[in-house]
Each structure stands twice: as structure tokens, then as C-alpha cells.
Design a protein around this motif. Structure first.
Motif: not given
Length: 116
Positions: A10-12, A14-20, A26-28
Motif C-alpha cells: 500500500i505504501n509503495i 501511495d508513493k507511486h501515486s504521489k509521483k515519488k 523492490e519499491e517499483k
């Protein structure tokens, strides 16, 4: 999967949706050829390879409450189906093939002991 891994996924997303940008491979977030986004998990929360047998057994033991919107002539209604993990695909396919009326609007996952 465990709660720790679910939280990580979920955190990954979330970061993706915030363009981080992902900090590790592994977090891709990947995109499948048909346009769906996914996170690839190779190891459990202890850094060990996933136990396929254990995961499949756990999947069959899960229960899903699936809410289906049915549109009737006078008014719409919602049916709440209790579906076991070992029959989930069969249930979903009945909507894809339009053997069942309605539109799936929500899927919640439970373990058998949570429904008692």
C-alpha cells in the motif's frame, strides 16, 4: 500475505501515486501489458523466499464478502455474497460471462475465524 507486506505494498502504491521515485528496485510499480499496475513481491517479511504451498493454502482459507449492485425495474439493490477463496475465480467468472446479473462494487477479504 501478512499485514506487514500488505502495508508495504500500500505504501509503495501511495508513493507511486504521489509521483515519488522508488528508493529501491523492490519499491517499483510496474505496468502490465494490459495496463494494470502491480508491485512484485519476491520475499516474505523476513527476507525469505515466498512459501508457495503456504500462500495457496491460506488463499483457499480466506472468505470474501462480495457486494453486487443489481438494477431492478423499480429500484436497485445490493446482494452480499459470502465466497470462499477456493471458489473466488469461479464466482468472478460468472459475472465476466454474464451468467449472473449485476455489477461487483466491492470485495472485502476475511479469514474464516473473523466471521465467527
Amino acid at each position: 500475505m501478512t499485514d506487514k507486506i500488505n502495508e508495504k505494498v500500500i505504501n509503495i502504491f501511495d508513493k507511486h501515486s504521489k509521483k515519488k521515485a522508488p528508493s529501491t528496485e523492490e519499491e517499483k510499480v510496474y505496468v502490465s501489458p494490459d495496463g494494470f499496475h502491480y508491485v512484485h513481491i519476491k520475499y516474505d517479511e523476513n527476507g525469505l523466499p515466498l512459501d508457495e504451498k503456504k500462500l495457496l493454502e491460506k488463499a483457499d482459507d480466506q472468505t470474501y464478502i462480495i457486494k453486487v449492485l443489481e438494477q431492478n425495474t423499480d429500484h436497485s439493490s445490493i446482494r452480499n455474497f459470502k465466497v470462499t477463496g477456493d471458489r473466488l475465480i469461479e464466482f468472478l467468472e460468472s459475472f465476466v460471462s454474464e451468467k449472473r446479473p449485476g455489477k461487483i462494487i466491492e470485495i472485502d477479504k476475511f479469514f474464516a475465524d473473523e466471521l465467527a
